[in-house]
Motif scaffolding. Structure first.
Motif, PDB file in Angstrom:
ATOM      1  N   LYS A 122      37.069  30.971  43.775  1.00 54.35           N
ATOM      2  CA  LYS A 122      38.211  31.610  43.108  1.00 54.35           C
ATOM      3  C   LYS A 122      37.834  32.040  41.683  1.00 54.35           C
ATOM      4  O   LYS A 122      38.264  33.103  41.211  1.00 54.35           O
ATOM      5  CB  LYS A 122      39.404  30.640  43.061  1.00 54.35           C
ATOM      6  CG  LYS A 122      40.195  30.557  44.367  1.00 54.35           C
ATOM      7  CD  LYS A 122      41.084  31.788  44.525  1.00 54.35           C
ATOM      8  CE  LYS A 122      41.912  31.716  45.811  1.00 54.35           C
ATOM      9  NZ  LYS A 122      42.904  30.635  45.773  1.00 54.35           N
ATOM     10  N   MET A 123      37.044  31.218  41.003  1.00 53.20           N
ATOM     11  CA  MET A 123      36.625  31.581  39.645  1.00 53.20           C
ATOM     12  C   MET A 123      35.762  32.838  39.672  1.00 53.20           C
ATOM     13  O   MET A 123      35.921  33.744  38.843  1.00 53.20           O
ATOM     14  CB  MET A 123      35.859  30.420  39.000  1.00 53.20           C
ATOM     15  CG  MET A 123      35.313  30.732  37.606  1.00 53.20           C
ATOM     16  SD  MET A 123      36.580  31.259  36.416  1.00 53.20           S
ATOM     17  CE  MET A 123      37.535  29.736  36.244  1.00 53.20           C
ATOM     18  N   THR A 124      34.856  32.913  40.641  1.00 54.97           N
ATOM     19  CA  THR A 124      34.018  34.108  40.768  1.00 54.97           C
ATOM     20  C   THR A 124      34.874  35.333  41.054  1.00 54.97           C
ATOM     21  O   THR A 124      34.646  36.419  40.501  1.00 54.97           O
ATOM     22  CB  THR A 124      32.981  33.914  41.883  1.00 54.97           C
ATOM     23  OG1 THR A 124      32.233  32.710  41.644  1.00 54.97           O
ATOM     24  CG2 THR A 124      32.022  35.100  41.939  1.00 54.97           C
ATOM     25  N   GLN A 125      35.881  35.174  41.912  1.00 55.86           N
ATOM     26  CA  GLN A 125      36.782  36.289  42.216  1.00 55.86           C
ATOM     27  C   GLN A 125      37.579  36.701  40.981  1.00 55.86           C
ATOM     28  O   GLN A 125      37.832  37.893  40.751  1.00 55.86           O
ATOM     29  CB  GLN A 125      37.741  35.894  43.335  1.00 55.86           C
ATOM     30  CG  GLN A 125      37.079  35.695  44.693  1.00 55.86           C
ATOM     31  CD  GLN A 125      38.064  35.197  45.736  1.00 55.86           C
ATOM     32  OE1 GLN A 125      39.194  35.667  45.820  1.00 55.86           O
ATOM     33  NE2 GLN A 125      37.643  34.224  46.538  1.00 55.86           N
ATOM     34  N   LEU A 126      37.976  35.734  40.178  1.00 59.64           N
ATOM     35  CA  LEU A 126      38.723  36.015  38.947  1.00 59.64           C
ATOM     36  C   LEU A 126      37.886  36.868  38.002  1.00 59.64           C
ATOM     37  O   LEU A 126      38.363  37.881  37.469  1.00 59.64           O
ATOM     38  CB  LEU A 126      39.119  34.701  38.268  1.00 59.64           C
ATOM     39  CG  LEU A 126      39.753  34.798  36.873  1.00 59.64           C
ATOM     40  CD1 LEU A 126      41.050  35.583  36.916  1.00 59.64           C
ATOM     41  CD2 LEU A 126      39.986  33.401  36.287  1.00 59.64           C
ATOM     42  N   LEU A 127      36.624  36.479  37.790  1.00 57.40           N
ATOM     43  CA  LEU A 127      35.745  37.236  36.901  1.00 57.40           C
ATOM     44  C   LEU A 127      35.490  38.637  37.452  1.00 57.40           C
ATOM     45  O   LEU A 127      35.471  39.623  36.707  1.00 57.40           O
ATOM     46  CB  LEU A 127      34.425  36.489  36.715  1.00 57.40           C
ATOM     47  CG  LEU A 127      34.513  35.133  36.004  1.00 57.40           C
ATOM     48  CD1 LEU A 127      33.159  34.436  36.022  1.00 57.40           C
ATOM     49  CD2 LEU A 127      35.019  35.284  34.584  1.00 57.40           C
ATOM     50  N   GLY A 128      35.302  38.732  38.758  1.00 56.50           N
ATOM     51  CA  GLY A 128      35.066  40.039  39.368  1.00 56.50           C
ATOM     52  C   GLY A 128      36.258  40.965  39.249  1.00 56.50           C
ATOM     53  O   GLY A 128      36.113  42.169  39.002  1.00 56.50           O
ATOM     54  N   ALA A 129      37.463  40.406  39.413  1.00 53.91           N
ATOM     55  CA  ALA A 129      38.678  41.216  39.305  1.00 53.91           C
ATOM     56  C   ALA A 129      38.877  41.724  37.877  1.00 53.91           C
ATOM     57  O   ALA A 129      39.294  42.865  37.660  1.00 53.91           O
ATOM     58  CB  ALA A 129      39.889  40.402  39.751  1.00 53.91           C
ATOM     59  N   LEU A 130      38.562  40.892  36.880  1.00 51.81           N
ATOM     60  CA  LEU A 130      38.664  41.330  35.483  1.00 51.81           C
ATOM     61  C   LEU A 130      37.620  42.401  35.188  1.00 51.81           C
ATOM     62  O   LEU A 130      37.891  43.360  34.457  1.00 51.81           O
ATOM     63  CB  LEU A 130      38.484  40.131  34.549  1.00 51.81           C
ATOM     64  CG  LEU A 130      39.604  39.085  34.590  1.00 51.81           C
ATOM     65  CD1 LEU A 130      39.238  37.881  33.734  1.00 51.81           C
ATOM     66  CD2 LEU A 130      40.925  39.678  34.112  1.00 51.81           C
ATOM     67  N   ARG A 131      36.426  42.259  35.756  1.00 51.07           N
ATOM     68  CA  ARG A 131      35.387  43.271  35.591  1.00 51.07           C
ATOM     69  C   ARG A 131      35.842  44.623  36.136  1.00 51.07           C
ATOM     70  O   ARG A 131      35.543  45.676  35.565  1.00 51.07           O
ATOM     71  CB  ARG A 131      34.127  42.817  36.325  1.00 51.07           C
ATOM     72  CG  ARG A 131      33.006  43.865  36.373  1.00 51.07           C
ATOM     73  CD  ARG A 131      31.983  43.485  37.418  1.00 51.07           C
ATOM     74  NE  ARG A 131      32.586  43.427  38.742  1.00 51.07           N
ATOM     75  CZ  ARG A 131      32.179  42.624  39.719  1.00 51.07           C
ATOM     76  NH1 ARG A 131      31.163  41.802  39.537  1.00 51.07           N
ATOM     77  NH2 ARG A 131      32.789  42.632  40.887  1.00 51.07           N
ATOM     78  N   ASP A 132      36.590  44.577  37.242  1.00 54.08           N
ATOM     79  CA  ASP A 132      37.026  45.813  37.890  1.00 54.08           C
ATOM     80  C   ASP A 132      38.277  46.404  37.253  1.00 54.08           C
ATOM     81  O   ASP A 132      38.882  47.333  37.801  1.00 54.08           O
ATOM     82  CB  ASP A 132      37.273  45.558  39.379  1.00 54.08           C
ATOM     83  CG  ASP A 132      35.995  45.177  40.113  1.00 54.08           C
ATOM     84  OD1 ASP A 132      34.905  45.507  39.614  1.00 54.08           O
ATOM     85  OD2 ASP A 132      36.087  44.540  41.178  1.00 54.08           O
TER      86      ASP A 132
END
Length: 456
Positions: free
Chosen positions: A323-333
């Motif tokens: 979930k943390m990795t997904q959070l960072l990826g979503a902010l990147r996008d």
């Protein structure tokens, strides 16, 4: 019709010939092409240029290798005396533009024109922006390169091992993986470190330059564990910067700083005591106030880091690394933190604070509390001070992007020149075709009118 086609291909040939010549590699007779450093203030570029006729225009194109949203090539116009052979020189003053980090890779080339209109372009040259007052040594393991000048090899190996441990922790805890070599420059003291960078705060103990893949740290002289944590902390900033790099993201301070402190391990005893006391006295800062830069006030700054650590610890240990990795990826996008939290975790910033407060046994969030306005300092601290010591924190400075190169050649994020010229050529050819067609239609119409008039 045959005459029209002949005219068309004649015009097309006249157009294509200069385009083909534009693709030919220009030749430049450049000697004594070099850069001289007066570290950390200036870089002076100089060369001896030669041409077939008197040189009438000279441009120095230069930049540094870094990650940017778009290509920016800096240009300088040195003074010179028009002649077939001319010596040129220009100085890049870091005191005006802002300082590059030690270890940054510079590139430059000369573009000049003679009075006959012939343009010359020299090959790209590169150099490493680094002081020559220290005898730098290097240890390498995987994507990590550690540079130091004071201390034996076992000392350097200890810091390198700490860095490798930090890379491993970040991969396990947040899915952050190094995708390119990272250079860590270790200065023997905070004074040496500050002497290597212009305009740094007096309390700077280290900095991370994610866009350059560079970390610089100063040694505390008396706390090897703290020194190891500084290396881990700053490496985390580089990993976050690379994983979340885009022109769209807006990373909350509590998330980035929390991940950096979390990668070090647990809080030190003083920070933990302060955090526990804040819980007991209901003095915790609102999570919304930690979205932007932290306060420069000592007690609030240390509490900000501790709370950020606790928030990240809560998210990772409650909901998992994925979930943390997904959070960072979503902010990147380009995702906004409120909407991303709602989609991934089921709560917004206030909901996060409510769940987090409950998990640590703190008093409920005051519903009437308004977001606390915090000043955004020029430099954002990134290291929790060691117990019993002075405030030694590490800002992550902003650097003006100039250019990106790879292997001595420009790495362009925009379309290459040949593609631009090809597109321009296509548009011109298309314009010629349309023009010929329109002229033919006009001539045909006029001929038809003339025949009607003759018949009348």
């Amino acid at each position: 019709m045959r005459a029209k086609l002949t005219l068309f291909f004649l015009l097309l040939g006249l157009f294509i010939m200069p385009v083909q010549n534009a693709f030919a590699a220009p030749y430049a007779d450049v000697t004594n092409n070099k850069v001289t450093f007066s570290f950390p203030e200036t870089a002076t570029f100089s060369a001896a240029l030669s041409a077939d006729a008197n040189i009438t225009s000279v441009i120095l194109e230069y930049g540094n290798e870094q990650q940017t949203c778009g290509e920016v090539i800096a240009k300088a116009y040195p003074q010179f005396t028009p002649a077939k052979n001319s010596d040129v020189e220009w100085t890049w003053d870091m005191r005006q533009s802002g300082s590059l980090p030690p270890g940054a890779s510079l590139w430059w080339r000369w573009r000049y024109t003679d009075e006959a209109g012939k343009e010359y372009l020299s090959e790209i040259q590169t150099a490493t922006w680094l002081d020559d007052t220290h005898k730098w040594q290097t240890l390498t393991s995987g994507f990590l390169r550690l540079h130091w000048y004071e201390g034996d090899k076992s000392f350097a190996q200890d810091l390198l091992n700490a860095g490798l441990q930090g890379l491993s922790r970040n991969e396990q805890q947040a899915g952050l993986v190094a995708d390119a070599p990272i250079d860590v420059y270790v200065y023997a003291s905070y004074e040496d470190l500050r002497d290597s960078i212009l305009f740094e705060p007096a309390w700077t103990g280290g900095s991370a330059y994610a866009e350059h893949n560079i970390v610089i740290v100063g040694l505390s002289q008396n706390d090897s564990e703290y020194d190891r944590n500084v290396v881990i902390h700053e490496l985390t900033h580089v990993l976050i910067g690379h994983f979340t790099f885009s022109c769209l993201n807006d990373m909350p301070s509590w998330l980035e700083e929390g991940l950096a402190v979390y990668s070090e391990g647990k809080l030190d005893s003083n920070s933990q005591d302060q955090f526990d006391q804040a819980i007991k006295n209901n003095d915790l800062l609102s999570v919304r106030s930690l979205n932007s830069g932290f306060s420069e006030e000592f007690s609030k700054a240390t509490l900000s880091y501790s709370q950020s650590f606790s928030l990240v610890e809560f998210l990772i240990e409650t909901y998992g690394q994925d979930k943390m990795t997904q959070l960072l990826g979503a902010l990147r996008d380009g995702g906004e933190i409120e909407s991303v939290l709602l989609r991934l975790y089921g709560f917004d910033i206030d909901g996060l604070e409510d769940a987090w407060r409950e998990s640590i046994g703190a008093a409920p969030r005051a519903v009437s509390a308004q977001p606390t306005s915090q000043p955004t300092p020029t430099h954002v601290p990134t290291i929790v001070p060691v117990s019993g010591g002075s405030l030694i924190v590490t800002p992550t400075p902003y650097a003006i992007p100039t250019s990106t190169i790879n292997g001595g050649q420009s790495t362009r994020t925009g379309p290459p020149i040949w593609m631009t010229l090809s597109l321009l050529g296509f548009c011109c050819v298309l314009g010629l075709i349309i023009g010929v067609f329109v002229i033919g239609m006009i001539v045909r119409t006029q001929n038809a009118k003339a025949r009607k008039n003759d018949q009348a």
